[in-house]
Design a protein around this motif. Structure first.
Motif, PDB file in Angstrom:
ATOM      1  N   HIS A   1       0.837  -1.227   0.056  1.00 22.37           N
ATOM      2  CA  HIS A   1      -0.079   0.092   0.048  1.00 22.37           C
ATOM      3  C   HIS A   1       0.881   1.223   0.078  1.00 22.37           C
ATOM      4  N   GLY A   2       0.261   2.331  -0.580  1.00 17.28           N
ATOM      5  CA  GLY A   2       0.819   3.794  -0.327  1.00 17.28           C
ATOM      6  C   GLY A   2       0.496   4.574   0.761  1.00 17.28           C
ATOM      7  N   GLY A   3       0.584   5.701   0.739  1.00 20.04           N
ATOM      8  CA  GLY A   3       0.241   6.700   2.008  1.00 20.04           C
ATOM      9  C   GLY A   3       1.441   7.367   2.170  1.00 20.04           C
ATOM     10  N   TYR A   4       2.423   7.773   1.245  1.00 25.69           N
ATOM     11  CA  TYR A   4       3.735   8.419   1.525  1.00 25.69           C
ATOM     12  C   TYR A   4       4.511   7.874   2.790  1.00 25.69           C
ATOM     13  N   TRP A   5       4.403   6.705   3.093  1.00 23.26           N
ATOM     14  CA  TRP A   5       4.918   5.958   4.181  1.00 23.26           C
ATOM     15  C   TRP A   5       4.635   6.489   5.514  1.00 23.26           C
TER      16      TRP A   5
ATOM     17  N   VAL B   1       8.663   5.340  12.963  1.00 22.20           N
ATOM     18  CA  VAL B   1       9.674   4.349  12.464  1.00 22.20           C
ATOM     19  C   VAL B   1      10.501   5.308  11.366  1.00 22.20           C
ATOM     20  N   SER B   2      11.674   5.047  10.784  1.00 21.12           N
ATOM     21  CA  SER B   2      12.473   5.521   9.730  1.00 21.12           C
ATOM     22  C   SER B   2      11.905   4.907   8.559  1.00 21.12           C
ATOM     23  N   LEU B   3      12.341   5.719   7.388  1.00 16.10           N
ATOM     24  CA  LEU B   3      11.965   4.972   6.202  1.00 16.10           C
ATOM     25  C   LEU B   3      12.768   3.714   5.776  1.00 16.10           C
ATOM     26  N   ALA B   4      14.016   3.931   6.376  1.00 15.37           N
ATOM     27  CA  ALA B   4      15.073   2.606   6.285  1.00 15.37           C
ATOM     28  C   ALA B   4      14.359   1.496   6.919  1.00 15.37           C
ATOM     29  N   THR B   5      13.943   1.799   8.245  1.00 17.08           N
ATOM     30  CA  THR B   5      13.106   0.633   9.047  1.00 17.08           C
ATOM     31  C   THR B   5      12.197  -0.006   8.121  1.00 17.08           C
TER      32      THR B   5
ATOM     33  N   VAL C   1      11.921   0.010   4.977  1.00 19.63           N
ATOM     34  CA  VAL C   1      12.473  -0.926   3.536  1.00 19.63           C
ATOM     35  C   VAL C   1      12.975  -2.224   4.382  1.00 19.63           C
ATOM     36  N   ALA C   2      13.422  -2.221   5.611  1.00 17.99           N
ATOM     37  CA  ALA C   2      13.937  -3.325   6.194  1.00 17.99           C
ATOM     38  C   ALA C   2      12.795  -4.390   6.676  1.00 17.99           C
ATOM     39  N   GLN C   3      11.654  -3.756   6.898  1.00 22.63           N
ATOM     40  CA  GLN C   3      10.404  -4.401   7.256  1.00 22.63           C
ATOM     41  C   GLN C   3       9.724  -5.150   6.003  1.00 22.63           C
ATOM     42  N   LEU C   4       9.853  -4.584   4.904  1.00 22.46           N
ATOM     43  CA  LEU C   4       9.453  -5.108   3.799  1.00 22.46           C
ATOM     44  C   LEU C   4      10.275  -6.200   3.427  1.00 22.46           C
ATOM     45  N   ARG C   5      11.575  -6.139   3.317  1.00 22.38           N
ATOM     46  CA  ARG C   5      12.659  -7.043   3.011  1.00 22.38           C
ATOM     47  C   ARG C   5      12.290  -8.359   4.005  1.00 22.38           C
ATOM     48  N   ARG C   6      11.888  -8.222   5.243  1.00 25.37           N
ATOM     49  CA  ARG C   6      11.334  -9.358   6.287  1.00 25.37           C
ATOM     50  C   ARG C   6      10.205 -10.048   5.712  1.00 25.37           C
TER      51      ARG C   6
ATOM     52  N   ILE D   1       8.663 -14.069  -5.920  1.00 20.79           N
ATOM     53  CA  ILE D   1       7.505 -12.952  -5.713  1.00 20.79           C
ATOM     54  C   ILE D   1       7.730 -12.043  -6.749  1.00 20.79           C
ATOM     55  N   LEU D   2       6.426 -11.618  -7.312  1.00 17.95           N
ATOM     56  CA  LEU D   2       6.441 -10.257  -8.100  1.00 17.95           C
ATOM     57  C   LEU D   2       5.938  -9.136  -7.128  1.00 17.95           C
ATOM     58  N   ALA D   3       6.739  -8.358  -6.873  1.00 14.53           N
ATOM     59  CA  ALA D   3       6.636  -7.036  -5.908  1.00 14.53           C
ATOM     60  C   ALA D   3       5.840  -6.103  -7.039  1.00 14.53           C
ATOM     61  N   THR D   4       4.594  -5.592  -6.207  1.00 12.64           N
ATOM     62  CA  THR D   4       3.857  -4.547  -6.923  1.00 12.64           C
ATOM     63  C   THR D   4       3.413  -3.820  -5.695  1.00 12.64           C
ATOM     64  N   GLY D   5       2.913  -2.400  -6.127  1.00 13.12           N
ATOM     65  CA  GLY D   5       2.686  -1.520  -5.067  1.00 13.12           C
ATOM     66  C   GLY D   5       2.296  -0.315  -5.427  1.00 13.12           C
ATOM     67  N   HIS D   6       1.613   0.634  -4.739  1.00  5.78           N
ATOM     68  CA  HIS D   6       1.208   1.969  -5.312  1.00  5.78           C
ATOM     69  C   HIS D   6       1.871   3.070  -4.466  1.00  5.78           C
ATOM     70  N   SER D   7       2.331   3.938  -5.244  1.00  2.00           N
ATOM     71  CA  SER D   7       3.018   5.282  -4.537  1.00  2.00           C
ATOM     72  C   SER D   7       4.046   4.924  -3.847  1.00  2.00           C
ATOM     73  N   ALA D   8       3.948   5.200  -2.141  1.00  2.00           N
ATOM     74  CA  ALA D   8       5.409   4.724  -1.548  1.00  2.00           C
ATOM     75  C   ALA D   8       5.415   3.257  -1.619  1.00  2.00           C
ATOM     76  N   GLY D   9       4.317   2.436  -1.935  1.00  5.17           N
ATOM     77  CA  GLY D   9       4.427   1.125  -2.209  1.00  5.17           C
ATOM     78  C   GLY D   9       5.201   0.610  -3.483  1.00  5.17           C
ATOM     79  N   GLY D  10       4.977   1.790  -4.329  1.00  6.51           N
ATOM     80  CA  GLY D  10       6.087   1.383  -5.766  1.00  6.51           C
ATOM     81  C   GLY D  10       7.086   1.693  -5.299  1.00  6.51           C
ATOM     82  N   HIS D  11       7.722   2.604  -4.434  1.00  5.09           N
ATOM     83  CA  HIS D  11       8.856   2.734  -4.228  1.00  5.09           C
ATOM     84  C   HIS D  11       9.784   1.634  -3.294  1.00  5.09           C
ATOM     85  N   LEU D  12       8.763   0.956  -2.459  1.00  2.77           N
ATOM     86  CA  LEU D  12       9.370  -0.231  -1.743  1.00  2.77           C
ATOM     87  C   LEU D  12       9.218  -1.431  -2.683  1.00  2.77           C
ATOM     88  N   ALA D  13       8.532  -1.639  -3.515  1.00  6.71           N
ATOM     89  CA  ALA D  13       8.443  -2.716  -4.518  1.00  6.71           C
ATOM     90  C   ALA D  13      10.006  -2.533  -5.277  1.00  6.71           C
ATOM     91  N   ALA D  14      10.194  -1.101  -5.677  1.00  2.00           N
ATOM     92  CA  ALA D  14      11.542  -1.244  -6.329  1.00  2.00           C
ATOM     93  C   ALA D  14      12.897  -1.394  -5.333  1.00  2.00           C
TER      94      ALA D  14
END
Length: 271
Positions: free
Chosen positions: A69-73, A106-110, A112-117, A130-143
């Protein structure tokens, strides 16, 4: 450039509040109705580190996608976007929809680490790429998932945990956000913004298709084009779609965007 006007999508889309309210209602109805769902599956230690896993109606092996999901993190959670799994599910793809911690708690770096977990947990549980997809902030995290060195995180992981991504309306360069109201909760230095910008990371050389709405701001459209070019991927604009309506195709199994996402996921399952 007026960065606030370019990046503040809730202000840019006059009925964004009504759209988000519909999302939440539609997502709740979907979760209640979908027959095969594993809800509130923990992937970490905090309350927000949990996901909902929706399985296709037919039992048996199937491709797997992650929709973030998005929401600008700093806003929303998985329960606002459940229904966007519908189209891929009806094409036989399982879809995991996670929540994650929010800035400034939490920080943005945290994050990213959560989504990696999250991705690692899914991979180790299913032994499924896994195919990573997501919207807005979620698109950033997918990348960011696509760019991850997985064995460096855990020797039990292969190199191909997330070997393809389809980000939608993603933010791939974070520095332009720094002068905006959006950046207050993120609390990023310029150096941190650059380090967390997928556009500035080496290309992983993996399948990437970046999607953006044709009615989005010039900056959002530029970011998707530039990111896809930098990483050797492809880019697509959904005609007439704004930052929120760009997700509508994902509820329709027959829409070309849904078909493309399902095809990308299926390719990973067949490797």
């Amino acid at each position: 450039m007026d960065a606030e006007a370019e990046y503040n999508n809730r202000a840019r889309v006059p009925d964004s509040g009504a759209i988000l309210a519909r999302w939440i209602a539609d997502a709740a109805a979907f979760r209640a109705a979908w027959p095969r769902a594993r809800l509130d599956v923990a992937y970490g230690e905090t309350e927000r580190e949990a996901l909902d896993l929706f399985l296709p109606e037919a039992e048996g092996p199937c491709p797997l996608a992650l929709f973030i999901h998005g929401g600008y993190w700093q806003a929303l959670d998985r329960k606002a976007v459940s229904h966007f799994a519908r189209g891929m599910l009806l094409r036989g793809v399982a879809v995991a929809v996670p929540s994650y911690g929010l800035c400034p708690e939490v920080s943005l770096a945290t994050i990213v680490a959560q989504l990696r977990r999250c991705a690692a947990s899914l991979y180790l549980g299913a032994r499924q790429r896994i195919l990573a997809t997501g919207h807005s902030a979620g698109g950033h995290l997918a990348a960011m998932l696509l760019a991850t060195d997985w064995p460096a995180l855990d020797a039990a992981l292969g190199t191909d945990v997330v070997p393809a991504a389809l980000p939608i309306s993603g933010v791939f360069e974070l520095e332009p956000l720094l002068p905006t109201s959006i950046a207050r909760a993120l609390q990023l230095s310029r150096e941190e913004a650059r380090a967390l910008s997928p556009r500035l990371l080496p290309s992983p050389g993996l399948p990437l298709h970046a999607v953006v709405g044709g009615a989005e701001s010039d900056e959002f459209r530029r970011q998707s084009r530039d990111f896809a070019d930098a990483w050797g991927g492809t880019a697509e604009e959904i005609p007439g779609a704004n930052h929120f309506t760009v997700l509508d195709p994902l509820t329709d199994p027959d829409h070309p965007l849904t078909a493309r996402a399902a095809e990308m996921a299926a390719r990973l399952a067949s490797l």
